[in-house]
Design a protein around this motif. Structure first.
Motif, PDB file in Angstrom:
ATOM      1  N   GLN A   1      -4.887   1.150 -13.920  1.00 11.64           N
ATOM      2  CA  GLN A   1      -4.965   2.131 -12.851  1.00 11.64           C
ATOM      3  C   GLN A   1      -6.132   1.813 -11.934  1.00 11.64           C
ATOM      4  O   GLN A   1      -7.086   1.149 -12.325  1.00 11.64           O
ATOM      5  CB  GLN A   1      -5.067   3.552 -13.386  1.00 11.64           C
TER       6      GLN A   1
ATOM      7  N   HIS B   1      -7.363   4.644  -5.273  1.00 16.57           N
ATOM      8  CA  HIS B   1      -7.172   4.261  -3.873  1.00 16.57           C
ATOM      9  C   HIS B   1      -7.784   5.352  -3.016  1.00 16.57           C
ATOM     10  O   HIS B   1      -7.518   6.533  -3.214  1.00 16.57           O
ATOM     11  CB  HIS B   1      -5.683   4.120  -3.558  1.00 16.57           C
TER      12      HIS B   1
ATOM     13  N   GLU C   1      -1.509   2.318   0.801  1.00 17.59           N
ATOM     14  CA  GLU C   1      -1.563   2.037  -0.637  1.00 17.59           C
ATOM     15  C   GLU C   1      -1.014   0.660  -0.981  1.00 17.59           C
ATOM     16  O   GLU C   1      -1.368   0.089  -2.005  1.00 17.59           O
ATOM     17  CB  GLU C   1      -0.774   3.080  -1.429  1.00 17.59           C
TER      18      GLU C   1
ATOM     19  N   THR D   1      -3.382  -2.128  -2.038  1.00 16.19           N
ATOM     20  CA  THR D   1      -4.042  -1.802  -3.309  1.00 16.19           C
ATOM     21  C   THR D   1      -3.104  -2.081  -4.478  1.00 16.19           C
ATOM     22  O   THR D   1      -3.503  -2.681  -5.484  1.00 16.19           O
ATOM     23  CB  THR D   1      -4.498  -0.325  -3.313  1.00 16.19           C
ATOM     24  N   ILE D   2      -1.850  -1.676  -4.344  1.00 23.03           N
ATOM     25  CA  ILE D   2      -0.851  -1.948  -5.388  1.00 23.03           C
ATOM     26  C   ILE D   2      -0.649  -3.451  -5.528  1.00 23.03           C
ATOM     27  O   ILE D   2      -0.569  -3.983  -6.644  1.00 23.03           O
ATOM     28  CB  ILE D   2       0.478  -1.231  -5.068  1.00 23.03           C
TER      29      ILE D   2
ATOM     30  N   MET E   1      -3.369  -5.001  -7.578  1.00 27.18           N
ATOM     31  CA  MET E   1      -3.157  -4.729  -9.010  1.00 27.18           C
ATOM     32  C   MET E   1      -2.156  -5.717  -9.587  1.00 27.18           C
ATOM     33  O   MET E   1      -2.390  -6.301 -10.643  1.00 27.18           O
ATOM     34  CB  MET E   1      -2.599  -3.308  -9.216  1.00 27.18           C
ATOM     35  N   HIS E   2      -1.020  -5.891  -8.880  1.00 30.19           N
ATOM     36  CA  HIS E   2       0.078  -6.723  -9.379  1.00 30.19           C
ATOM     37  C   HIS E   2      -0.197  -8.219  -9.238  1.00 30.19           C
ATOM     38  O   HIS E   2       0.162  -8.990 -10.128  1.00 30.19           O
ATOM     39  CB  HIS E   2       1.376  -6.386  -8.635  1.00 30.19           C
TER      40      HIS E   2
ATOM     41  N   ASP F   1       8.025   1.634 -13.696  1.00 31.85           N
ATOM     42  CA  ASP F   1       7.545   1.969 -12.361  1.00 31.85           C
ATOM     43  C   ASP F   1       6.115   2.484 -12.396  1.00 31.85           C
ATOM     44  O   ASP F   1       5.694   3.093 -13.376  1.00 31.85           O
ATOM     45  CB  ASP F   1       8.434   3.046 -11.734  1.00 31.85           C
ATOM     46  N   HIS F   2       5.400   2.258 -11.290  1.00 34.30           N
ATOM     47  CA  HIS F   2       4.072   2.853 -11.168  1.00 34.30           C
ATOM     48  C   HIS F   2       4.240   4.318 -10.761  1.00 34.30           C
ATOM     49  O   HIS F   2       5.310   4.734 -10.328  1.00 34.30           O
ATOM     50  CB  HIS F   2       3.213   2.084 -10.152  1.00 34.30           C
TER      51      HIS F   2
ATOM     52  N   GLU G   1       1.779   7.847  -9.116  1.00 33.37           N
ATOM     53  CA  GLU G   1       0.585   8.217  -8.364  1.00 33.37           C
ATOM     54  C   GLU G   1       0.132   9.608  -8.768  1.00 33.37           C
ATOM     55  O   GLU G   1       0.951  10.491  -9.014  1.00 33.37           O
ATOM     56  CB  GLU G   1       0.892   8.182  -6.868  1.00 33.37           C
TER      57      GLU G   1
ATOM     58  N   LEU H   1      -3.525   5.252  -8.624  1.00 34.88           N
ATOM     59  CA  LEU H   1      -2.302   4.459  -8.725  1.00 34.88           C
ATOM     60  C   LEU H   1      -2.269   3.901 -10.142  1.00 34.88           C
ATOM     61  O   LEU H   1      -3.202   3.215 -10.566  1.00 34.88           O
ATOM     62  CB  LEU H   1      -2.305   3.333  -7.693  1.00 34.88           C
TER      63      LEU H   1
ATOM     64  N   GLN I   1      -0.054   1.918 -13.290  1.00 31.76           N
ATOM     65  CA  GLN I   1       1.061   1.032 -13.592  1.00 31.76           C
ATOM     66  C   GLN I   1       1.112   0.743 -15.092  1.00 31.76           C
ATOM     67  O   GLN I   1       0.185   0.151 -15.638  1.00 31.76           O
ATOM     68  CB  GLN I   1       0.900  -0.294 -12.842  1.00 31.76           C
TER      69      GLN I   1
END
Length: 84
Positions: free
Chosen positions: A22, A25, A32, A35-36, A39-40, A54-55, A57, A75, A77
């Protein structure tokens, strides 16, 4: 109690996600995506993780009262080790 215009669309869900990544953000919801992506595309590969599901929020700010530049959203995941 206030009459909430979208009250009929609110739902309560349980999440049994286990291990997750997580990030906080800060800024508009429309920003967003980067930012996602970090992460990925950066954090998860560096730690041998891949998405599992799925992520989601978690909204910490009231968008009706906070300037979009100051909105805070977690966020989150769910993940698993690379290769399952």
């Amino acid at each position: 109690m206030k009459d909430l215009a979208a009250g009929d669309r609110v739902r309560l869900d349980d999440f049994h996600e286990g291990r997750s990544v997580q990030v906080l953000h800060i800024g508009p919801y429309s920003q967003e995506g980067p930012t996602i992506a970090r992460m990925h595309d950066e954090y998860m590969p560096q730690h041998a993780l891949e998405p599992r599901g799925d992520h989601h929020e978690i909204y910490l700010s009231d968008a009706r009262r906070v300037d979009p530049a100051r909105l805070r959203t977690i966020l989150r995941q769910p993940v698993e080790a690379t290769g399952g």
